[in-house]
Design a protein around this motif. Structure first.
Motif, PDB file in Angstrom:
ATOM      1  N   VAL A 190       7.000   7.732   1.626  1.00  0.00           N
ATOM      2  CA  VAL A 190       7.784   8.030   0.243  1.00  0.00           C
ATOM      3  C   VAL A 190       7.228   9.222  -0.421  1.00  0.00           C
ATOM      4  CG1 VAL A 190       8.324   6.577  -1.759  1.00  0.00           C
ATOM      5  CG2 VAL A 190       7.773   5.432   0.237  1.00  0.00           C
ATOM      6  N   THR A 191       8.298   9.682  -0.961  1.00  0.00           N
ATOM      7  CA  THR A 191       8.096  10.955  -1.916  1.00  0.00           C
ATOM      8  C   THR A 191       8.893  10.701  -3.191  1.00  0.00           C
ATOM      9  OG1 THR A 191       8.215  12.462  -0.082  1.00  0.00           O
ATOM     10  CG2 THR A 191       8.307  13.559  -2.254  1.00  0.00           C
ATOM     11  N   THR A 192       8.152  10.768  -4.198  1.00  0.00           N
ATOM     12  CA  THR A 192       8.711  10.456  -5.398  1.00  0.00           C
ATOM     13  C   THR A 192       8.655  11.799  -6.291  1.00  0.00           C
ATOM     14  OG1 THR A 192       6.697   9.720  -6.406  1.00  0.00           O
ATOM     15  CG2 THR A 192       8.317   8.249  -5.717  1.00  0.00           C
ATOM     16  N   ARG A 193       9.928  12.139  -7.158  1.00  0.00           N
ATOM     17  CA  ARG A 193       9.829  13.291  -7.829  1.00  0.00           C
ATOM     18  C   ARG A 193      10.455  12.799  -9.411  1.00  0.00           C
ATOM     19  NH1 ARG A 193      14.160  15.882  -6.692  1.00  0.00           N
ATOM     20  NH2 ARG A 193      15.047  14.510  -5.120  1.00  0.00           N
ATOM     21  N   GLY A 194      10.387  13.680 -10.480  1.00  0.00           N
ATOM     22  CA  GLY A 194      10.581  13.187 -11.646  1.00  0.00           C
ATOM     23  C   GLY A 194      10.734  14.432 -12.657  1.00  0.00           C
TER      24      GLY A 194
END
Length: 133
Positions: free
Chosen positions: A70-74
């Motif tokens: 899982v990769t999260t970006r914000g």
């Protein structure tokens, strides 16, 4: 099943938090298919007030939730609006829902109250139940 996926499933199964139900909660934002087994979902939030200058940048905050699958970006879209994206390979709807709610709970504790999630009042979403995760 890959080791990372089994670890993610094990982490999710330990969470005894609300389950996503399309009949009880609003629809999740649309999933965008990036590849045969890779999907992305983008969440748009509006904070009640602009975060203080001392807050950690949203980009580095979102990266705390990255794993092998899982990769999260914000990023901030304006002084009160922000969005974060969850990209994952072979991640289920429930695992993705729990991760999104956990991110929202942490966002609220570090950046201030959330006013809206997508186009609905934040109180509709059960993210407060994920404060302990």
């Amino acid at each position: 099943m890959t080791e990372a996926k089994s670890r993610l499933d094990a982490n999710v199964s330990r969470l005894h938090a609300p389950r996503y139900s399309s009949t009880e909660l609003p629809p999740l934002p649309p999933r965008i298919r990036l590849a045969a087994r890779c999907w992305e979902r983008v969440w748009n939030l509006t904070l009640s007030q602009a975060p203080s200058a001392q807050c950690e940048p949203i980009k580095s905050f979102a990266q705390r939730f990255n794993t092998e699958v899982v990769t999260t970006r914000g990023f901030m879209r304006s002084n009160r609006k922000l969005c974060f994206a969850i990209t994952g390979e072979d991640i289920g709807v429930q695992a993705e829902f729990e991760l999104a709610m956990t991110i929202m709970a942490r966002l609220e504790s570090e950046y201030g109250p959330i006013e809206r999630v997508e186009d609905r009042p934040a109180q509709i979403w059960p993210y407060q139940a994920f404060n302990d995760f």
